[in-house]
Design a protein around this motif. Structure first.
Motif, PDB file in Angstrom:
ATOM      1  N   GLY A  51       0.794  -1.218   0.000  1.00  0.00           N
ATOM      2  CA  GLY A  51       0.000   0.000   0.000  1.00  0.00           C
ATOM      3  C   GLY A  51       0.832   1.277   0.000  1.00  0.00           C
ATOM      4  O   GLY A  51       1.999   1.290  -0.414  1.00  0.00           O
ATOM      5  N   LEU A  52       0.251   2.357   0.490  1.00  0.00           N
ATOM      6  CA  LEU A  52       0.919   3.664   0.505  1.00  0.00           C
ATOM      7  C   LEU A  52       2.200   3.638   1.325  1.00  0.00           C
ATOM      8  O   LEU A  52       3.196   4.285   0.972  1.00  0.00           O
ATOM      9  CB  LEU A  52      -0.025   4.731   1.070  1.00  0.00           C
ATOM     10  N   ALA A  53       2.185   2.888   2.408  1.00  0.00           N
ATOM     11  CA  ALA A  53       3.377   2.823   3.276  1.00  0.00           C
ATOM     12  C   ALA A  53       4.575   2.274   2.504  1.00  0.00           C
ATOM     13  O   ALA A  53       5.704   2.749   2.681  1.00  0.00           O
ATOM     14  CB  ALA A  53       3.083   1.941   4.492  1.00  0.00           C
ATOM     15  N   GLY A  60      12.829   9.332  -2.028  1.00  0.00           N
ATOM     16  CA  GLY A  60      12.285  10.555  -2.601  1.00  0.00           C
ATOM     17  C   GLY A  60      10.771  10.618  -2.651  1.00  0.00           C
ATOM     18  O   GLY A  60      10.203  11.652  -3.001  1.00  0.00           O
ATOM     19  N   VAL A  61      10.094   9.511  -2.324  1.00  0.00           N
ATOM     20  CA  VAL A  61       8.632   9.475  -2.382  1.00  0.00           C
ATOM     21  C   VAL A  61       8.060   9.774  -1.002  1.00  0.00           C
ATOM     22  O   VAL A  61       8.142   8.958  -0.087  1.00  0.00           O
ATOM     23  CB  VAL A  61       8.118   8.113  -2.887  1.00  0.00           C
ATOM     24  N   GLY A  62       7.484  10.963  -0.873  1.00  0.00           N
ATOM     25  CA  GLY A  62       6.804  11.324   0.369  1.00  0.00           C
ATOM     26  C   GLY A  62       5.328  10.989   0.279  1.00  0.00           C
ATOM     27  O   GLY A  62       4.865  10.365  -0.680  1.00  0.00           O
ATOM     28  N   LYS A  63       4.578  11.445   1.266  1.00  0.00           N
ATOM     29  CA  LYS A  63       3.155  11.125   1.349  1.00  0.00           C
ATOM     30  C   LYS A  63       2.376  11.617   0.126  1.00  0.00           C
ATOM     31  O   LYS A  63       1.579  10.873  -0.458  1.00  0.00           O
ATOM     32  CB  LYS A  63       2.580  11.765   2.626  1.00  0.00           C
ATOM     33  N   ASN A  64       2.602  12.870  -0.282  1.00  0.00           N
ATOM     34  CA  ASN A  64       1.840  13.451  -1.384  1.00  0.00           C
ATOM     35  C   ASN A  64       2.162  12.785  -2.718  1.00  0.00           C
ATOM     36  O   ASN A  64       1.266  12.523  -3.529  1.00  0.00           O
ATOM     37  CB  ASN A  64       2.096  14.961  -1.471  1.00  0.00           C
ATOM     38  N   ILE A  65       3.442  12.514  -2.946  1.00  0.00           N
ATOM     39  CA  ILE A  65       3.807  11.854  -4.207  1.00  0.00           C
ATOM     40  C   ILE A  65       3.309  10.416  -4.206  1.00  0.00           C
ATOM     41  O   ILE A  65       2.863   9.896  -5.240  1.00  0.00           O
ATOM     42  CB  ILE A  65       5.330  11.938  -4.443  1.00  0.00           C
ATOM     43  N   ALA A  66       3.350   9.749  -3.060  1.00  0.00           N
ATOM     44  CA  ALA A  66       2.828   8.381  -2.956  1.00  0.00           C
ATOM     45  C   ALA A  66       1.352   8.340  -3.345  1.00  0.00           C
ATOM     46  O   ALA A  66       0.906   7.407  -4.035  1.00  0.00           O
ATOM     47  CB  ALA A  66       3.026   7.843  -1.550  1.00  0.00           C
ATOM     48  N   LYS A  67       0.592   9.349  -2.928  1.00  0.00           N
ATOM     49  CA  LYS A  67      -0.834   9.401  -3.278  1.00  0.00           C
ATOM     50  C   LYS A  67      -1.026   9.573  -4.781  1.00  0.00           C
ATOM     51  O   LYS A  67      -1.959   9.014  -5.367  1.00  0.00           O
ATOM     52  CB  LYS A  67      -1.519  10.542  -2.523  1.00  0.00           C
ATOM     53  N   ARG A  68      -0.146  10.345  -5.397  1.00  0.00           N
ATOM     54  CA  ARG A  68      -0.227  10.507  -6.854  1.00  0.00           C
ATOM     55  C   ARG A  68       0.092   9.190  -7.568  1.00  0.00           C
ATOM     56  O   ARG A  68      -0.528   8.858  -8.576  1.00  0.00           O
ATOM     57  CB  ARG A  68       0.723  11.612  -7.310  1.00  0.00           C
TER      58      ARG A  68
END
Length: 581
Positions: A51-53, A60-68
């Motif tokens: 998942g997102l985690a 380089g992948v933070g929360k916002n980029i992970a959602k994208r």
């Protein structure tokens, strides 16, 4: 393909944000794009497993980029990206395809001249309006016009390295059908041409209707994901031939061939038009008729089941697909002088790769272990060295530290030799950006031009000659500087360069990166004829890039290179011995 598609979107988002003069964010998107390009595992698999985690654990992948990324995996699109494109007043993607134009210059062109697209750009350049702008000038205007012509000439063609994964997914899906027998790719893909127009696939089948029904409704992937081929339009559907447009923008034709004609059809649909004309003429001279259905004497088919018997029947040895271009292969075959070109399994070591010491994403040890898995016996670490700031080029101090680190890692990683090297910048005057006394400590030194591509032919020749004659330069990397569909080669005197390279035992590289393939096939063939030795290197920036050596080998094969012509087909000792000048 999904990782590359996402990377492309994030690169474009960085450019769109640059246009809006937003700080910091563009660099974050660029960094993620580079990581995604180099990611060995499909992001969709990472997401399915954790998942997102799990996505947030990607560098380089933070929360916002992970959602994208999650949004793209689920829907095939990113709303933020679509919004940015809509808000942007210019066609940024097409304008940035013109060499020398970045987001900042495009912004100036829009503000001063209201240039929104290629048509506006060409019109303004031809009217002499661009040269009047600060930061441009007459030379820039001329280069822009040349760049526009180059972009136009490249339209409708796809890079071999980017299209191959999708083609292989199609072939895999077709082979898994119980109704199919033989499945082969033909045309320019089988010849491994550097750019591709469309795809030809040949099959045998006892139930062609079922195969055609599957083909025209082909899913993105068997598990229903977004990656891989997906039919978006059916151009034609018939019992023996169907044509479709795939989501990546290219067309694919599927033909059902009878078993007894399969070899003749494969030969017919693989060679280019001129090669096929010559083979048909040879058949006619023997009183035979050659076409896609077989070789006939009168009405009787006498050959056609496989390609070897087709060539043998008209008096030729088997000709490798990469050579079927009417570039002298028929004449050489008739004279018994067709070379045994390099095989895809002949490479013994990687000669051009980058680590996280410059602009790569993995450590020295990780690159070495990945090369070992490919069966290589050695790998040359060639991080950027010199003034290339965007690539975090090493200076003398850091280069010496890296040498010590390579020695340390060599003691930890068994089964492969890690060689100390670098890709040093060649300055405008041909001198090198690292001192000779430091270069002398390295095993292999690559010299490369990364600046001032528009020098005159004479000046560029002088520049390269000086570099080649430096006793520490072993290989000239990507020797012509071209980027397929992005930048033309810089100009120099090939004859003088080949002569100097042979005299100094300096190798020229065939760079296997999918948008370089430099030397190109015709240049590689001339180099071989001139007695110049070559290397094939991937320019890898991650372990994922190492397998693209296949593209470089294909380029060497198209250039008629044999195993003896390519230095990194040699065992380690022989490879190093060559460069002891």
């Amino acid at each position: 393909m999904r990782n590359l598609e996402l990377a492309q979107i994030f690169y474009q988002m960085a450019d769109l944000l640059e246009m809006k003069e937003i700080s910091f964010k563009p660099r974050a998107f660029e960094k993620v794009a580079r990581v995604l390009e180099s990611l060995e595992k499909d992001v969709a698999d990472i997401y399915r497993e954790g998942g997102l985690a799990a996505l947030e654990k990607i560098p380089g992948v933070g929360k916002n980029i992970a959602k994208r990324v999650e949004e793209f995996i689920k829907t095939g699109r990113i709303k933020d990206y679509q919004k940015l494109k809509k808000e942007c007043p210019v066609d940024l993607e097409s304008l940035m395809a013109v060499e020398g134009l970045g987001s900042q210059k495009i912004k100036v062109l829009y503000k001063k001249l209201k240039i929104k697209n290629l048509r506006d750009l060409e019109k303004a350049a031809k009217a002499g309006k661009i040269r009047k702008l600060e930061g441009f000038g007459q030379k820039s205007e001329k280069n822009i016009l040349q760049g526009i012509a180059f972009v136009k000439s490249s339209k409708g063609r796809f890079l071999l390295g980017l299209i191959l994964p999708a083609v292989r997914e199609i072939v895999s899906q077709l082979k898994n059908l119980p109704e199919t027998g033989k499945v082969e790719v033909a045309g320019s893909i089988r010849r491994m041409k550097e750019t591709i127009g469309d795809i030809d696939i040949l099959i045998t089948s006892n139930k062609p209707d079922k195969v055609m029904n599957f083909f025209v409704r082909m899913p993105a992937s068997p598990d229903g994901g977004q990656d891989g081929p997906e039919v978006v339009k059916v151009w034609a559907k018939g019992p023996t031939k169907s044509s479709v447009r795939l989501k990546d923008g290219f067309d694919c034709d599927l033909r059902v061939i009878k078993r007894e004609s399969f070899g003749a059809a494969l030969q017919y649909f693989t060679g280019n038009k001129d090669h096929n004309i010559l083979t048909r003429r040879l058949a006619i001279k023997k009183g035979l008729k050659l076409n896609e259905y077989g070789i006939f004497r009168g009405r009787k088919r006498i050959a056609g089941k496989n390609e070897k018997e087709v060539y043998q029947t008209i008096g030729l040895p088997y000709i490798e697909p990469e050579l079927r271009t009417n570039s002298g292969e028929i004449e050489a075959a008739l004279a018994g002088q067709l070379p045994k070109i390099i095989d895809y399994s002949d490479i013994k070591g990687e000669t051009h790769c980058h680590t996280n010491w410059s602009d790569g994403v993995e450590t020295i040890a990780q690159m070495a272990k990945a090369a070992k898995k490919m069966g290589y016996r050695y790998i040359v670490i060639t991080d950027h060295a010199g003034f290339l700031k965007i690539a975090h080029g090493l200076d003398e101090k850091r280069l010496l530290k890296q040498m010590a680190e390579i020695d340390r890692v060599n003691r930890l990683v068994s089964g492969i030799k890690i060689l100390r090297g670098c890709e040093v910048d060649i300055k405008d005057d041909g001198s090198l950006a690292i001192k000779d006394e430091v270069l002398a400590k390295l095993d292999i030194v690559l010299g490369a031009i990364h600046s001032s591509f528009k020098m005159s032919r004479a000046d560029m020749t002088t520049r390269l000659l000086r570099a080649i004659k430096n006793p520490h330069i072993d290989i000239i990397a990507h020797p012509t500087g071209r980027r397929i569909q992005r930048r033309e080669s810089y100009q120099f005197d090939f004859g003088k360069i080949f002569k100097a390279a042979k005299e100094t035992k300096t190798a020229l590289e065939i760079n296997a990166h999918f948008d370089r393939l430099d030397l190109k096939d015709t240049d590689a063939r001339q180099a071989v004829q001139a007695g110049v030795k070559l290397t094939i290197g991937t320019d890898a920036h991650s372990p994922q890039h190492l397998p693209i050596i296949e593209l470089g080998i294909a380029q060497a094969r198209r250039g008629w290179a044999t195993k003896k012509d390519i230095l990194n087909t040699r065992p380690l000792k022989d490879f190093l011995d060559y460069f002891k000048k």
